[in-house]
Design a protein around this motif. Structure first.
Motif, PDB file in Angstrom:
ATOM      1  N   GLN A 179     -92.072   4.149 -19.634  1.00  0.00           N
ATOM      2  CA  GLN A 179     -91.614   5.400 -18.810  1.00  0.00           C
ATOM      3  C   GLN A 179     -91.504   6.542 -19.476  1.00  0.00           C
ATOM      4  O   GLN A 179     -91.327   7.632 -19.080  1.00  0.00           O
ATOM      5  CB  GLN A 179     -90.042   4.685 -18.076  1.00  0.00           C
ATOM      6  N   ARG A 180     -91.375   6.457 -20.989  1.00  0.00           N
ATOM      7  CA  ARG A 180     -91.244   7.514 -21.672  1.00  0.00           C
ATOM      8  C   ARG A 180     -92.446   7.783 -22.650  1.00  0.00           C
ATOM      9  O   ARG A 180     -93.395   6.843 -22.803  1.00  0.00           O
ATOM     10  CB  ARG A 180     -90.052   7.201 -22.630  1.00  0.00           C
ATOM     11  N   VAL A 181     -92.680   9.098 -22.842  1.00  0.00           N
ATOM     12  CA  VAL A 181     -93.733   9.427 -23.882  1.00  0.00           C
ATOM     13  C   VAL A 181     -93.084  10.174 -24.870  1.00  0.00           C
ATOM     14  O   VAL A 181     -92.234  10.886 -24.717  1.00  0.00           O
ATOM     15  CB  VAL A 181     -94.940  10.115 -23.117  1.00  0.00           C
ATOM     16  N   ASP A 229    -100.991  21.526 -26.311  1.00  0.00           N
ATOM     17  CA  ASP A 229    -100.627  21.615 -24.786  1.00  0.00           C
ATOM     18  C   ASP A 229     -99.942  20.179 -24.371  1.00  0.00           C
ATOM     19  O   ASP A 229     -98.820  20.516 -23.891  1.00  0.00           O
ATOM     20  CB  ASP A 229    -101.928  21.993 -23.972  1.00  0.00           C
ATOM     21  N   ALA A 230    -100.307  19.208 -25.073  1.00  0.00           N
ATOM     22  CA  ALA A 230     -99.757  17.922 -24.602  1.00  0.00           C
ATOM     23  C   ALA A 230     -98.680  17.808 -25.130  1.00  0.00           C
ATOM     24  O   ALA A 230     -97.516  17.309 -24.331  1.00  0.00           O
ATOM     25  CB  ALA A 230    -100.741  16.811 -24.853  1.00  0.00           C
ATOM     26  N   ARG A 231     -98.307  18.332 -26.393  1.00  0.00           N
ATOM     27  CA  ARG A 231     -96.986  18.013 -26.955  1.00  0.00           C
ATOM     28  C   ARG A 231     -95.814  19.058 -26.204  1.00  0.00           C
ATOM     29  O   ARG A 231     -94.838  18.612 -25.958  1.00  0.00           O
ATOM     30  CB  ARG A 231     -97.053  18.655 -28.437  1.00  0.00           C
ATOM     31  N   GLN A 245     -97.847  10.835 -33.000  1.00  0.00           N
ATOM     32  CA  GLN A 245     -99.015  11.436 -32.909  1.00  0.00           C
ATOM     33  C   GLN A 245    -100.154  10.674 -32.026  1.00  0.00           C
ATOM     34  O   GLN A 245    -100.851  11.213 -31.117  1.00  0.00           O
ATOM     35  CB  GLN A 245     -99.727  11.708 -34.373  1.00  0.00           C
ATOM     36  N   TYR A 246    -100.025   9.173 -31.955  1.00  0.00           N
ATOM     37  CA  TYR A 246    -100.983   8.566 -31.212  1.00  0.00           C
ATOM     38  C   TYR A 246    -100.675   8.761 -29.710  1.00  0.00           C
ATOM     39  O   TYR A 246    -101.567   8.615 -29.022  1.00  0.00           O
ATOM     40  CB  TYR A 246    -100.891   6.898 -31.631  1.00  0.00           C
ATOM     41  N   GLU A 247     -99.413   8.730 -29.419  1.00  0.00           N
ATOM     42  CA  GLU A 247     -98.885   9.024 -27.958  1.00  0.00           C
ATOM     43  C   GLU A 247     -99.502  10.381 -27.508  1.00  0.00           C
ATOM     44  O   GLU A 247    -100.040  10.528 -26.466  1.00  0.00           O
ATOM     45  CB  GLU A 247     -97.473   8.946 -27.615  1.00  0.00           C
ATOM     46  N   VAL A 248     -99.320  11.391 -28.243  1.00  0.00           N
ATOM     47  CA  VAL A 248     -99.637  12.548 -28.002  1.00  0.00           C
ATOM     48  C   VAL A 248    -101.395  12.787 -28.069  1.00  0.00           C
ATOM     49  O   VAL A 248    -101.632  13.316 -26.755  1.00  0.00           O
ATOM     50  CB  VAL A 248     -99.175  13.720 -28.838  1.00  0.00           C
ATOM     51  N   LYS A 249    -101.843  12.264 -28.715  1.00  0.00           N
ATOM     52  CA  LYS A 249    -103.278  12.162 -28.670  1.00  0.00           C
ATOM     53  C   LYS A 249    -103.715  11.509 -27.365  1.00  0.00           C
ATOM     54  O   LYS A 249    -105.006  11.850 -26.662  1.00  0.00           O
ATOM     55  CB  LYS A 249    -103.964  11.304 -29.958  1.00  0.00           C
ATOM     56  N   TYR A 250    -103.378  10.302 -26.984  1.00  0.00           N
ATOM     57  CA  TYR A 250    -103.683   9.491 -25.828  1.00  0.00           C
ATOM     58  C   TYR A 250    -103.568  10.219 -24.518  1.00  0.00           C
ATOM     59  O   TYR A 250    -104.354  10.507 -23.745  1.00  0.00           O
ATOM     60  CB  TYR A 250    -103.077   8.300 -25.955  1.00  0.00           C
ATOM     61  N   PHE A 251    -102.191  11.010 -24.696  1.00  0.00           N
ATOM     62  CA  PHE A 251    -102.076  11.891 -23.478  1.00  0.00           C
ATOM     63  C   PHE A 251    -102.936  13.040 -23.401  1.00  0.00           C
ATOM     64  O   PHE A 251    -103.545  13.410 -22.350  1.00  0.00           O
ATOM     65  CB  PHE A 251    -100.561  12.528 -23.574  1.00  0.00           C
TER      66      PHE A 251
END
Length: 62
Positions: free
Chosen positions: A14-16, A37-39, A21-27
């Motif tokens: 439920q959280r990001v 922009d994702a961050r 870095q890997y979560e931001v890249k995937y998003f």
């Protein structure tokens, strides 16, 4: 506190995390936006994955 990779499940999905870095890249790849922009979207959403997805969709429509 470090993210414990052995503990996964509903709450984790439920959280990001804007600091992972890997979560931001995937998003960013998922929504076809830049990592910066994702961050920003993730931070605006307060880490809520649902809200971040909504904001990213709205951003792409502009």
């Amino acid at each position: 506190m470090a993210d414990d990779k052995s503990k996964i499940g509903g709450q984790d999905r439920q959280r990001v995390a804007a600091n992972q870095q890997y979560e931001v890249k995937y998003f960013a790849q998922k929504h076809r936006i830049s990592a910066a922009d994702a961050r920003e979207v993730i931070q605006q959403a307060g880490g809520s994955r649902d809200k971040a997805n909504e904001l990213a969709q709205a951003m792409k429509k502009k």
